[in-house]
Every structure is written in C-alpha cells, then in structure tokens.
Design a protein around this motif. Structure first.
Motif, PDB file in Angstrom:
ATOM      1  N   LEU A  15       0.827  -1.210   0.000  1.00  0.00           N
ATOM      2  CA  LEU A  15       0.000   0.000   0.000  1.00  0.00           C
ATOM      3  C   LEU A  15       0.863   1.262   0.000  1.00  0.00           C
ATOM      4  O   LEU A  15       0.524   2.266  -0.644  1.00  0.00           O
ATOM      5  CB  LEU A  15      -0.938  -0.004   1.213  1.00  0.00           C
ATOM      6  N   LEU A  18       1.993   1.811  -3.515  1.00  0.00           N
ATOM      7  CA  LEU A  18       0.914   2.392  -4.322  1.00  0.00           C
ATOM      8  C   LEU A  18       0.666   3.853  -3.965  1.00  0.00           C
ATOM      9  O   LEU A  18       0.229   4.640  -4.808  1.00  0.00           O
ATOM     10  CB  LEU A  18      -0.370   1.580  -4.145  1.00  0.00           C
ATOM     11  N   THR A  19       0.956   4.201  -2.721  1.00  0.00           N
ATOM     12  CA  THR A  19       0.823   5.608  -2.317  1.00  0.00           C
ATOM     13  C   THR A  19       1.934   6.448  -2.927  1.00  0.00           C
ATOM     14  O   THR A  19       1.700   7.551  -3.453  1.00  0.00           O
ATOM     15  CB  THR A  19       0.855   5.722  -0.774  1.00  0.00           C
ATOM     16  N   ASP A  21       3.620   5.871  -5.670  1.00  0.00           N
ATOM     17  CA  ASP A  21       3.540   6.043  -7.130  1.00  0.00           C
ATOM     18  C   ASP A  21       2.265   6.778  -7.560  1.00  0.00           C
ATOM     19  O   ASP A  21       1.985   6.918  -8.754  1.00  0.00           O
ATOM     20  CB  ASP A  21       3.674   4.702  -7.860  1.00  0.00           C
ATOM     21  N   THR A  23      -0.909   5.917  -7.103  1.00  0.00           N
ATOM     22  CA  THR A  23      -2.120   5.121  -7.316  1.00  0.00           C
ATOM     23  C   THR A  23      -3.125   5.358  -6.188  1.00  0.00           C
ATOM     24  O   THR A  23      -4.341   5.410  -6.422  1.00  0.00           O
ATOM     25  CB  THR A  23      -1.763   3.623  -7.401  1.00  0.00           C
ATOM     26  N   LEU A  24      -2.605   5.522  -4.983  1.00  0.00           N
ATOM     27  CA  LEU A  24      -3.438   5.827  -3.826  1.00  0.00           C
ATOM     28  C   LEU A  24      -3.122   7.232  -3.326  1.00  0.00           C
ATOM     29  O   LEU A  24      -1.950   7.649  -3.370  1.00  0.00           O
ATOM     30  CB  LEU A  24      -3.195   4.822  -2.692  1.00  0.00           C
ATOM     31  N   LEU A  65      -9.071  -1.633  -7.030  1.00  0.00           N
ATOM     32  CA  LEU A  65      -7.969  -1.491  -6.072  1.00  0.00           C
ATOM     33  C   LEU A  65      -7.443  -2.863  -5.681  1.00  0.00           C
ATOM     34  O   LEU A  65      -6.227  -3.066  -5.538  1.00  0.00           O
ATOM     35  CB  LEU A  65      -8.446  -0.718  -4.844  1.00  0.00           C
ATOM     36  N   THR A  68      -5.113  -4.183  -8.344  1.00  0.00           N
ATOM     37  CA  THR A  68      -3.834  -3.466  -8.322  1.00  0.00           C
ATOM     38  C   THR A  68      -2.967  -3.946  -7.168  1.00  0.00           C
ATOM     39  O   THR A  68      -1.755  -4.170  -7.327  1.00  0.00           O
ATOM     40  CB  THR A  68      -4.085  -1.950  -8.185  1.00  0.00           C
ATOM     41  N   LEU A  69      -3.590  -4.114  -5.989  1.00  0.00           N
ATOM     42  CA  LEU A  69      -2.849  -4.602  -4.828  1.00  0.00           C
ATOM     43  C   LEU A  69      -2.423  -6.056  -5.027  1.00  0.00           C
ATOM     44  O   LEU A  69      -1.317  -6.448  -4.620  1.00  0.00           O
ATOM     45  CB  LEU A  69      -3.719  -4.454  -3.568  1.00  0.00           C
ATOM     46  N   GLN A  72       0.852  -6.422  -6.752  1.00  0.00           N
ATOM     47  CA  GLN A  72       1.979  -6.208  -5.844  1.00  0.00           C
ATOM     48  C   GLN A  72       2.290  -7.479  -5.055  1.00  0.00           C
ATOM     49  O   GLN A  72       3.451  -7.863  -4.888  1.00  0.00           O
ATOM     50  CB  GLN A  72       1.654  -5.063  -4.872  1.00  0.00           C
TER      51      GLN A  72
END
Length: 583
Positions: A15, A18-19, A21, A23-24, A65, A68-69, A72
C-alpha cells in the motif's frame, strides 16, 4: 513466527508503494487493514480486507484497487496464488515452504512460539472476589478460571499483569457471618444455639465455632454483642479466606494481591477520593430524577452529594453519600479503582458475575474520571453455571447449606475438567456443566479429546524410539534431519495450517480478552491430529511411524512434535495439564 502479522506488514508495504507512485492518495488510514484466515479455507491460506476498507476513502472501486494490490502481492516469492473474492477481499495461497518455516520455528523455540508483544502498560486483572462468608461455589469457579486464564494469556502476549482479589470484609454481610459463627461457637461449647432467619446455615462454620471455643473458652458468652462481634468477625473472615485460598489452590489459582475493603475504609482512601473529586469540581449537591419504571425501596427524593459520572459516559450522575452520611458502595468502589490507578495500572479488568451488568457504565466512567483518561476499564461478566449430572440438576451441598461448593466439584471431576470446560464456552453465555459428561472418554468431551491428542503424540514418539533404536529423536535432531517437503497429504497440511494460526490466536484472544478462543483452537488442532492418525490405520503409508521409511517418519515426527508442543503450551495457558499417558 506469526505469518498473519508478517503478511499484514507485507500488505501495508504494498500500500505504501501504491501511495508513493500516486495510485493511492496520501494520508490514508491503514489501521483497519487486517490479514486473517479466510472464512472458507478452500479460498486460500490468508485473506485481507485492504481493498474493501480503503476504496471509498481512496475514491476508487474495491475490485479495481484489489486487482492493483494483488499484482503487488503476486511478486512475493512466498505467495503461490492471489485471487479476488466478493466485494474486494484478496485471498492468498502460500507456498508450502512458508508452513515448513512455521514448523521449524515451533521446534526451534517452543517456549517463544505463539508469544506476542502487544503494546500497553501494566494490567490489573481482578477476579473471584467472592464474599468471605463461606466456601466458593461453582459460579465463583467460572469467574476464577476465566480471570486466571485471561491473566496468563495477557502475559503470553507480553503484558505486565497483576492478579488481584478484592476481599469484601466490610459491610453488613460480614456482620451476619460473625453472628452465624457465634451460634456455632455456642454449639461448640454445648450451649443452646439457633441458626435464625438471615444467618448462614452451612456446616462450614462449625470449625470457626470450634476455633473460637478453643481460643476464647467461655469468655465471649457473657459479653455484649458490641464487644464480641469484632472479635468473632475477624476470626471468621480470616478462616473463610483460608478456606477460599485453599479452594483456589485446588483449582490452580494464586493471586498477587489480596486487597481488603476494610483497610480501604480504615486508611481514609474513600474520604480522600471525595475530597479529590470536590477539588476537581466533579462533585455537586443536587437531586436525581426518579428512575424509570417501578421505584426501588431505597429510593429517596432528596438533595445529595453526586458524582458527575454523566460527563464521562454514564447514563446519570451517581450518589456518593447515603442519607446517614456514610459512603455508598459506589464511592468505595471508585476509591478502590483509584488505588489501582495510583499503583500504576493503565488497563483494569474486572471479572464479575452476570448480575453486575448495571455496574459497568458507571465504573468505566469513574475510572476515566479518576485517571484523567489514562486508564481504561473492561468488565467481563460471567454468566451462570448450571450444574448437572447426566442431564439432571445437582442438588445442593449439605455442607454449604445453600449451594454446591467448588471443592465438591473439584473432588469429583478434577481440576482439569473444570478449568477446560469453564473456558470452552464464551464467558457471557450460560454454561451447562454436566458432571457425568466431563469424565467421559470420547470426542464429545473436549478436555479428554485435547489431552488425549497430547498423550497420543507422546505415544507415537515412544513407538518411534522402539522402531528406530539408538536414533537421536530429540526435537532439534529430528528437525535438522526432516525433509518437510514430504508433508503433502491434506491431513498434514491441515495440521500445519492450524499450527500457523496459533500465534495469531494468542494475540487476538489477548486483545479481545477472550480465552475461549484458545480452547476452541486446541480442540480443532486435536481433531486434526486424531483425524490424521486415523487415516494411518487405513493407509499404512500415512502412519506417523513407518520403520521402512525413515524420511517420511522424520518429517511427520517433526510436525507431530510441533503440534504437541502447541497443545501443551495452550493447555498450560488455560491452567490444564498435558498428560503423556491417558488411562
């Protein structure tokens, strides 16, 4: 080794990626993200709610989401498969090697396996606190076992725990005790005596009467009650507490602190509490509205000294002084809990009977007030115990006069059966305790079933020593030689799955103050062990010990020892023995 904690950290790392880059969005609260076993084991080994709980705040679709996760998480070499289910749950299936690591971790550090390091300061657990007016009954036993197991569980989770007993040795009930004992004193001297209405009728006070007769002779007979009452009261309370301590010891319970209510009053602590509350503006003189429904007999419409408990979450403010100027029971209870706070408790747990439900909100408000919010109170209510024998209610004890004593039950079925069965049901549910059922040797008797699994594991280990004479079968040696990749049967996988869950069970049970979770997990683990053993009866290649296949034997012995060690540890936390043999 807690794989759930490890993968929760891994999810949060993903997470964070993703933050970073974009995305979040930044600033999302990851506190609600958890990793736990999926409700349906066929869905995988782990499940996380991350996409579900973050999607709304992130202004995105949970499934999008989740996918996407999932990308990862698929990059993690420990993960064999990632799939999405329902509205956004992510399920993970792990590589077998993860479970092999769990087995080796349990073998390399059996005492540390399952331990946690929960945050938080000192915890005070008060339990039993039975009035010292007679021996303990079965209902007291449930609170005693629950409190003791909870204290052990909190210690296993890294908390500093004080085990405490509050002696209710002030008030009318101990005067009634003294008057009852005085009649037994007269009886011991051969004088006419009568157990009048309102006195305690049980034979358990006969030894108190005999002790008074031996130490005081006939000197108390001609003295007025005002003179003999305090003498008899002190002896009676002391002897009753000796009985209670003996009952507790018989069920494996010891307290760190025995706190006297009389000393609380004599020390001036209640008066000091009232003065402190006045200084802080938390007390005022006022009238309370009448309670809803039928008015209680002691209701008084008068101006009185009130504590502003409503400011701290209670339903109404509470009186601290009676009409005669003496302190209410509530005032003494607040002073007692204030003393716990002054001794350093940051978390206070009171284990009480189900009839104390109305006590909870007011005491939580009081603890919040006297600690300036630094301490929290959790009240755990233990429901009634219905004592049965083959389905029929058990009659009262002649010795106790009004109830069945805990010692009678201990003598009949043993400490292990009482402790396990008291914990094999959630504390707030009524418990049917059948004296005939708890000594049965069957799957329907949980304590036998779990203890038998431990004994069966020991029996297999003895068979292995006979089948491989001279081999080093110590856990460390077996673990070093074992090829755990040979553990491919579904029964072996189930045992490894339950073994891996044990650290999470300890942590979550400690956080929720629910020791029954440990008992449930032990029963499930015992069932898995028994099931695989039964498989071996029909399929010789799946037997734990195969004299012609040393490699598979060593792998299964490693798994067996890890599961056995877990069972022993869980039973110890519950205060139950782990026998090596069952007769």
């Amino acid at each position: 080794m807690n794989i759930f904690a490890q993968f929760e950290a891994r999810v949060r790392e993903a997470l964070e990626v993703l933050t970073r880059d974009g995305t979040l969005p930044a600033g999302l609260d990851f506190g609600r993200v958890v990793v736990e076993p999926p409700r349906d084991p066929s869905h995988g080994d782990l499940a996380t709610n991350a996409a579900l709980v973050l999607a709304k705040e992130a202004k995105t679709n949970p499934k999008a989401l989740g996918e996407t996760l999932a990308e990862q998480l698929r990059a993690d070499p420990r993960v064999a498969e990632v799939s999405l289910a329902g509205p956004g749950f992510i399920n993970l299936r792990l590589q077998p090697g993860v479970y092999h690591e769990v087995v080796r971790a349990a073998l390399s550090d059996p005492e540390g396996f399952g331990r946690a390091a929960l945050p938080g300061g000192p915890v005070n657990v008060e339990y039993v606190s039975a009035n010292p007016t007679g021996p303990m009954h079965v209902g007291h036993g449930r609170g005693a076992v629950f409190g003791d197991a909870l204290a052990s569980l909190l210690e296993a989770a890294g908390r500093q725990v004080t085990r405490e007993y509050y002696i209710n040795d002030a008030g009318a009930q101990v005067d009634v005790l003294a008057r009852s004992a005085f009649q037994r004193y007269r009886e011991a001297l051969g004088e006419p005596f009568a157990i009048g209405e309102g006195l305690y009728p049980g034979d358990y006070l006969k030894p108190v009467g005999a002790a008074l007769a031996q130490s005081h002779g006939r000197t108390l007979l001609d003295r007025p009650e005002a003179e003999w009452l305090p003498v008899v009261r002190d002896v009676s309370v002391a002897m009753m507490m000796d009985t209670i301590r003996g009952d507790l010891a018989a069920i494996g319970i010891q307290h760190d602190v025995f706190f006297s209510e009389r000393q609380l009053h004599d020390s001036g602590a209640v008066g000091a509490l009232l003065a402190d509350l006045r200084t802080r503006g938390l007390v005022y003189e006022g009238r309370l509205p009448p309670p809803k429904g039928q008015l209680p007999e002691d209701w008084e419409d008068r101006e009185q000294t009130l504590f502003r408990t409503k400011d701290f979450g209670d339903d109404t403010d509470r009186p601290l002084l009676k009409s005669d100027g003496s302190f209410t029971y509530f005032a003494a209870d607040i002073a007692y809990h204030r003393d716990k706070v002054l001794r350093g408790a940051e978390e206070i747990i009171d284990v009480l009977g189900a009839d104390h439900g109305g006590y909870v909100k007011r005491m939580q408000a009081a603890v919040k007030a006297v600690s300036d919010g630094r301490a929290v109170l959790d009240v755990k209510l233990c429901q009634l115990v219905r004592l049965l024998r083959a389905g029929e209610p058990v009659k009262m004890s002649k010795r106790a006069g009004e109830f069945v004593t805990l010692r009678d039950v201990i003598d009949e079925v043993g400490r292990d059966a009482i402790r396990f069965m008291m914990l094999f049901r959630k504390n707030d549910a009524t418990l049917d305790f059948d004296l005939a059922k708890v000594v049965e040797q069957s799957k329907d008797n949980p304590v036998f079933y779990v203890q038998y699994a431990h004994a069966r594991a020991r029996s297999v280990q003895r068979q292995a020593r006979e089948a491989f004479p001279g081999a080093d079968l110590s856990p460390r040696a077996v673990a070093a030689e074992a090829d755990l990749a040979l553990l491919t049967d579904s029964g072996e996988a189930e045992m490894m799955r339950l073994l891996a869950q044990y650290p999470r069970i300890i942590e979550s049970a400690a956080m929720a103050h629910e020791p029954h979770r440990v008992a449930f997990h032990l029963y499930e683990s015992a069932s898995a062990l028994h099931s695989f053993w039964n498989k071996g009866k029909d399929l010789p290649q799946l037997r734990f010990v195969n004299p012609t296949d040393r490699m598979s034997t060593w792998a299964r012995l490693a798994l067996l020892e890890a599961v056995r060690s877990m069972l022993a540890d869980g039973l110890r936390l519950l205060g139950v023995s782990a026998p090596d043999e069952m007769r």
